[in-house]
Design an enzyme around this catalytic site. Structure first.
Site, short mmCIF file in Angstrom:
data_model
loop_
_atom_site.label_atom_id
_atom_site.label_comp_id
_atom_site.label_asym_id
_atom_site.label_seq_id
_atom_site.Cartn_x
_atom_site.Cartn_y
_atom_site.Cartn_z
N ASN A 121 41.40 50.02 28.12
CA ASN A 121 42.74 49.63 28.56
C ASN A 121 43.77 50.66 28.14
O ASN A 121 43.62 51.34 27.13
CB ASN A 121 43.11 48.27 27.94
CG ASN A 121 44.26 47.61 28.66
OD1 ASN A 121 44.27 47.56 29.89
ND2 ASN A 121 45.24 47.11 27.92
N ARG A 152 45.58 45.72 23.11
CA ARG A 152 45.21 44.53 23.89
C ARG A 152 43.68 44.46 24.03
O ARG A 152 43.09 43.38 23.98
CB ARG A 152 45.86 44.55 25.27
CG ARG A 152 47.35 44.41 25.22
CD ARG A 152 47.93 44.31 26.63
NE ARG A 152 47.94 42.93 27.12
CZ ARG A 152 48.24 42.59 28.37
NH1 ARG A 152 48.53 43.51 29.26
NH2 ARG A 152 48.25 41.33 28.74
N ASP A 206 37.10 30.56 36.43
CA ASP A 206 37.27 31.95 36.90
C ASP A 206 36.03 32.79 36.60
O ASP A 206 35.61 33.61 37.41
CB ASP A 206 38.50 32.60 36.26
CG ASP A 206 39.80 32.05 36.83
OD1 ASP A 206 39.80 31.62 38.00
OD2 ASP A 206 40.82 32.06 36.12
N THR A 260 47.37 27.35 38.42
CA THR A 260 47.46 28.80 38.51
C THR A 260 48.72 29.30 37.81
O THR A 260 49.40 28.53 37.12
CB THR A 260 47.33 29.26 40.00
OG1 THR A 260 47.23 30.67 40.02
CG2 THR A 260 48.50 28.80 40.85
N SER A 307 49.33 30.54 47.78
CA SER A 307 48.00 30.12 47.34
C SER A 307 47.08 29.85 48.54
O SER A 307 47.47 29.19 49.51
CB SER A 307 48.10 28.84 46.51
OG SER A 307 46.80 28.35 46.26
N LYS A 357 48.39 28.31 33.26
CA LYS A 357 47.00 28.12 32.79
C LYS A 357 46.92 27.88 31.28
O LYS A 357 46.10 27.07 30.83
CB LYS A 357 46.14 29.33 33.16
CG LYS A 357 45.84 29.43 34.65
CD LYS A 357 44.91 30.60 34.93
CE LYS A 357 44.62 30.74 36.41
NZ LYS A 357 43.67 31.81 36.71
N TYR A 417 41.79 41.29 45.34
CA TYR A 417 41.21 41.16 46.69
C TYR A 417 42.25 41.37 47.80
O TYR A 417 41.95 41.14 48.97
CB TYR A 417 40.49 39.81 46.86
CG TYR A 417 41.37 38.61 46.64
CD1 TYR A 417 41.52 38.06 45.38
CD2 TYR A 417 42.08 38.05 47.70
CE1 TYR A 417 42.33 36.98 45.17
CE2 TYR A 417 42.90 36.96 47.50
CZ TYR A 417 43.02 36.44 46.23
OH TYR A 417 43.85 35.36 46.02
P1 ATR Z 1 46.70 39.86 34.55
O1 ATR Z 1 46.97 38.55 33.90
O2 ATR Z 1 46.72 39.77 36.05
O3 ATR Z 1 45.48 40.54 34.04
P2 ATR Z 1 48.43 41.44 32.90
O4 ATR Z 1 48.18 40.54 31.76
O5 ATR Z 1 49.82 41.90 33.15
O6 ATR Z 1 47.98 40.74 34.26
O7 ATR Z 1 47.45 42.70 32.81
C1 ATR Z 1 47.46 43.72 33.73
C2 ATR Z 1 46.39 44.73 33.37
O8 ATR Z 1 46.54 45.87 34.23
C3 ATR Z 1 46.49 45.27 31.95
O9 ATR Z 1 45.21 45.64 31.50
C4 ATR Z 1 47.38 46.49 32.16
O10 ATR Z 1 47.29 47.45 31.13
P3 ATR Z 1 48.24 47.30 29.83
O11 ATR Z 1 47.62 46.24 28.97
O12 ATR Z 1 48.21 48.64 29.20
O13 ATR Z 1 49.60 46.91 30.35
C5 ATR Z 1 46.80 47.02 33.43
N1 ATR Z 1 47.69 47.93 34.14
C6 ATR Z 1 48.73 47.59 34.93
N2 ATR Z 1 49.33 48.69 35.43
C7 ATR Z 1 48.65 49.76 34.94
C8 ATR Z 1 48.75 51.18 35.09
N3 ATR Z 1 49.71 51.74 35.85
N4 ATR Z 1 47.86 51.97 34.44
C9 ATR Z 1 46.89 51.43 33.67
N5 ATR Z 1 46.73 50.10 33.49
C10 ATR Z 1 47.59 49.27 34.11
#
Ligand code: ATR
Length: 283
Positions: free
Chosen positions: A157, A162, A108, A68, A20, A72, A224
């Site tokens: 997405n 989702r 955020d 974090t 962090s 959360k 980032y």
């Molecule tokens: P966070 O809380 O950091 O947003 P998360 O809930 O695991 O983490 O979400 C990750 C995001 O990145 C999701 O939108 C995921 O798409 P899915 O909902 O289909 O899983 C997206 N993501 C991660 N890897 C991906 C990939 N290789 N191609 C497309 N989308 C991806």
């Protein structure tokens, strides 16, 4: 009565917490204001989180703190008085004790918009935004962009269900789409936001053609590490303005600091340089 210096303390709680950068950020501001406060990183496992929250209220060692991953959602549930932002997100990242109650909000979204305000003022004149990703991190971004009055918000997405769940949660201006719709949706957009983990930590990201977007569109990424993500590099190479995600981290810390320590800090170049140096040193 407790020593007032003792009570000028805040924390960030998570697991794992050692990476962090919040202690660096708040430490910088504490020094800047010459406050004798403290801000500590606390490693707390999910099984210990509820007792941790109970102890916060009982022993009053802290004015409050940041929350974090992975706490959360639980922080929101355990708070006595979450505000409307946290309520809608079902997640809190900032806690503070007030009148004996544990209050909670989520900063955020504020961090996200304040970063764009700093580096691309006027971004909110966009009528239409495309948000890539529908994970936990995209929720606060959707909420913030909607609350700034962006008329149409398209969430794209890989897993469309989702995106649909978020469109249902955030109201009629938010729409869900599959990846295939990206090019068509970009044609009207002046704001493109990556909230996925694509391109994080040196991973490759799929090629994105930004050319359907208006020439004056801005592309931003909430990832980032690295500062210039593959998605930002692609957008820049294609001639678009970009804003990196580090400012979101810096700005989201502002409201918490003000609650706990009574001064409103500024996100300046010195702070950004400090965090960038730390990222370069520790990855
Ligand atoms: P966070 O809380 O950091 O947003 P998360 O809930 O695991 O983490 O979400 C990750 C995001 O990145 C999701 O939108 C995921 O798409 P899915 O909902 O289909 O899983 C997206 N993501 C991660 N890897 C991906 C990939 N290789 N191609 C497309 N989308 C991806």
């Amino acid at each position: 009565m407790a020593d007032s210096r003792e009570t000028l303390a805040a924390f960030v709680v998570g697991s794992p917490i050692r990476h962090s950068r919040s202690p660096l950020i708040h430490g910088h501001w504490l020094r800047q204001f010459e406050l004798e406060g403290s801000y500590r990183a606390l490693e707390v496992l999910p099984t210990d989180f509820e007792p941790f929250i109970a102890s916060l209220k009982a022993d009053r060692r802290y004015r409050g703190g940041n929350v974090t991953i992975p706490h959360k959602e639980r922080a929101f549930e355990l708070a006595d008085q979450p505000d409307a932002l946290a309520e809608e997100l079902g997640a809190a990242n900032t806690l503070w004790l007030e009148d004996g109650l544990l209050k909670a909000t989520n900063t955020d979204g504020y961090g996200f918009t304040a970063n764009l305000d700093q580096y691309h003022p006027g971004w909110d004149k966009a009528h239409c935004a495309v948000i890539l990703g529908a994970g936990g991190a995209s929720r606060a971004v959707i909420q913030a962009v909607r609350d700034r009055g962006i008329g149409e918000i398209h969430v794209v997405n890989r897993t469309q269900s989702r995106a649909k769940a978020l469109a249902d949660r955030f109201g009629e201006r938010v729409h869900a789409h599959p990846m295939e719709a990206l090019a068509e949706l970009m044609a009207d957009a002046r704001l493109f936001i990556n909230t996925t983990s694509l391109g994080m930590d040196g991973e490759a990201a799929p090629e994105i053609d930004f050319s359907p977007m208006r020439f004056d569109a801005v592309v931003t990424d909430i990832v980032y590490v690295p500062l210039e993500t593959p998605i930002l590099a692609m957008a820049k190479a294609q001639g678009f303005a970009t804003v990196d995600g580090l400012g979101m981290l810096l700005h989201q810390a502002v409201p918490g600091f003000e609650k706990w320590f009574g001064r409103r800090p500024v996100v300046d170049d010195a702070l950004r340089a400090l965090v960038v140096r730390d990222m370069e040193a520790h990855g």
